[in-house]
Design a protein around this motif. Structure first.
Motif, PDB file in Angstrom:
ATOM      1  N   ILE A  48       0.835  -1.205   0.000  1.00  0.00           N
ATOM      2  CA  ILE A  48       0.000   0.000   0.000  1.00  0.00           C
ATOM      3  C   ILE A  48       0.869   1.254   0.000  1.00  0.00           C
ATOM      4  CG2 ILE A  48      -1.659   1.320   1.390  1.00  0.00           C
ATOM      5  CD1 ILE A  48      -2.796  -1.378   2.328  1.00  0.00           C
ATOM      6  N   HIS A 294      -6.894   3.451   4.123  1.00  0.00           N
ATOM      7  CA  HIS A 294      -6.599   2.128   4.675  1.00  0.00           C
ATOM      8  C   HIS A 294      -6.404   2.099   6.184  1.00  0.00           C
ATOM      9  CE1 HIS A 294      -6.009   0.685   0.553  1.00  0.00           C
ATOM     10  NE2 HIS A 294      -5.245   1.742   0.349  1.00  0.00           N
ATOM     11  N   SER A 297      -8.836  -0.333   8.338  1.00  0.00           N
ATOM     12  CA  SER A 297      -8.700  -1.753   8.011  1.00  0.00           C
ATOM     13  C   SER A 297      -7.338  -2.284   8.431  1.00  0.00           C
ATOM     14  CB  SER A 297      -8.917  -1.979   6.513  1.00  0.00           C
ATOM     15  OG  SER A 297      -7.976  -1.246   5.735  1.00  0.00           O
ATOM     16  N   HIS A 298      -6.289  -1.460   8.279  1.00  0.00           N
ATOM     17  CA  HIS A 298      -4.969  -1.935   8.681  1.00  0.00           C
ATOM     18  C   HIS A 298      -4.866  -2.055  10.195  1.00  0.00           C
ATOM     19  CE1 HIS A 298      -0.737  -2.778   8.564  1.00  0.00           C
ATOM     20  NE2 HIS A 298      -0.508  -1.769   9.404  1.00  0.00           N
TER      21      HIS A 298
END
Length: 406
Positions: A48, A294, A297-298
């Motif tokens: 990412i 992100h 979610s991370h």
């Protein structure tokens, strides 16, 4: 001639970090290390970030990312952080945010901002070693902060003045603290606000681990509690919130922030301009991209991993530690604090452990402003898998059992 003879007096307060030295052990493959309070690199969102940096260097922000930039920090990142602050009850705007090179730089700046030689800092006993390192250069004295004790604001103030200075701020790592893993209760947070108002001092709230809660009740940050008391006006608050992406997204990019009232931010901006002009813009652009798309979610991924490792370490401690040894049971973060019988010394135990058991940890005395706590140690479960944790704690338990029998 020795240039050491003309060093400033503050240089004598700067000591090597025991933890930074212990990190060198991570390169020895046979060592099971519970020493470094660092994230597991296998959990970094590497792909990412690669995409984020590629976009930053190929899109319209490429020139901006490679150029000098504003000292306050990349505006889209400050907007995102302000939004996160609002979600946890802190009524911040982007103007209340300063981007720093990790929260460690924020602690250094705040020490420089508030402390004259001989002033008093109220800290936990133990407290974060990095905070002591940052503040030490400004030659303070330390007093034990115990919000729920019988000590009054007048007591703290009188002792600071008797020592020849003034009390300037209280420093707390509030959630899953480094080194103990403990969380400051809501009642204690409220009492800290009371003390700060009565003493007319600042509160530095270190929230590096706030996102890493595994279980238990969420407690509002001190700054949120204070803002609620003061009509939702962050400008009326004396709490200074220090946040970081180091424990969630990446420590190597060195991106942290300060959230505070504008007079504090304005003065810190001047310090930033004098020190390094601004934090690396390209890193801020990448962090802003990854955080926006992100972050949540991370964080769920790393919470799950660290939760399993915490549970493995707690289970192993329960199975292998002899009578007389106790430990904290954190609801999140990366650390467990172990208290040994007073006859044992953590530093001596480490030396023996490295020779015979090949297990590393951090002796606890380094986290005490007065060097006490010789019978304590800090364990981090962040970088070891569950099998290594079980084996390492078994070895450590055997070592402590032998030491107690000697």
């Amino acid at each position: 001639m020795s240039l050491q003879e003309i060093f400033a007096t503050r240089a004598t307060r700067m000591k090597a970090s025991e933890i930074r030295e212990l990190l060198k052990l991570l390169d020895q493959p046979d060592i099971i290390s519970f020493a470094g309070g660092i994230p597991d690199p296998d959990l970094f969102p590497k792909q990412i970030f690669q995409e984020a940096f590629n976009a930053a260097l190929s899109g319209p922000l490429a020139t901006h990312g490679l150029q000098y930039s504003s000292s306050e920090g990349h505006k889209p990142l400050r907007v995102w952080i302000a939004g996160q602050m609002q979600k946890i009850g802190i009524p911040a705007t982007p103007d209340n945010i300063l981007i720093t090179s990790g929260s460690q730089q924020a602690l250094d700046y705040l020490g420089k901002l508030f402390l004259s030689p001989g002033d008093t800092v109220l800290v936990g006993w133990p407290t974060y070693l990095g905070a002591l390192g940052a503040f030490n250069a400004y030659e303070p004295r330390y007093d034990k902060l115990d919000p729920l004790s019988n000590r009054s604001a007048a007591d703290y103030t009188a002792e600071a003045e008797a020592a020849g200075g003034k009390a300037k701020f209280a420093y707390l790592s509030v959630d899953f603290a480094n080194p103990t893993g403990a969380t400051v209760s809501r009642a204690a947070r409220e009492r800290v606000i009371d003390l700060a108002d009565e003493m007319d001092i600042a509160v530095i709230e270190d929230a590096a681990y706030q996102s890493l809660r595994f279980d238990g009740e969420v407690i509002p940050p001190i700054l949120a509690l204070e803002a609620a008391r003061k009509g939702g006006d962050i400008e009326a608050c004396r709490t200074i919130y220090c946040g970081s992406f180091s424990k969630t997204l990446s420590p190597g990019l060195r991106v942290g922030w300060v959230c505070a009232a504008m007079p504090v931010i304005n003065q810190l901006v001047l310090m930033k301009q004098a020190a390094d002009l601004h934090s690396a813009t390209l890193n801020q652009i990448a962090i802003a991209d990854v955080a926006e798309h992100h972050f949540d979610s991370h964080v769920e991924v790393i919470r799950a991993a660290y939760r399993g490792r915490r549970d493995a370490m707690l289970n192993a401690l329960e199975e292998h530690m002899p009578d007389g040894v106790s430990w904290t049971k954190p609801e999140g973060g990366m650390f467990i604090w172990v208290t040994l019988p007073e006859t044992l010394d953590g530093a001596n135990l480490l030396a023996e452990s490295l020779k015979t058991e090949r297990v590393a940890f951090v002796p606890g005395h380094a986290f005490f402003a007065d060097g006490s706590g010789r019978n304590t140690l800090r364990l981090s479960y962040a970088t070891s898998d569950e099998a290594k944790i079980a084996e390492g704690i078994k070895r450590l338990g055997n070592l402590i059992t032998r030491a107690l029998a000697a």
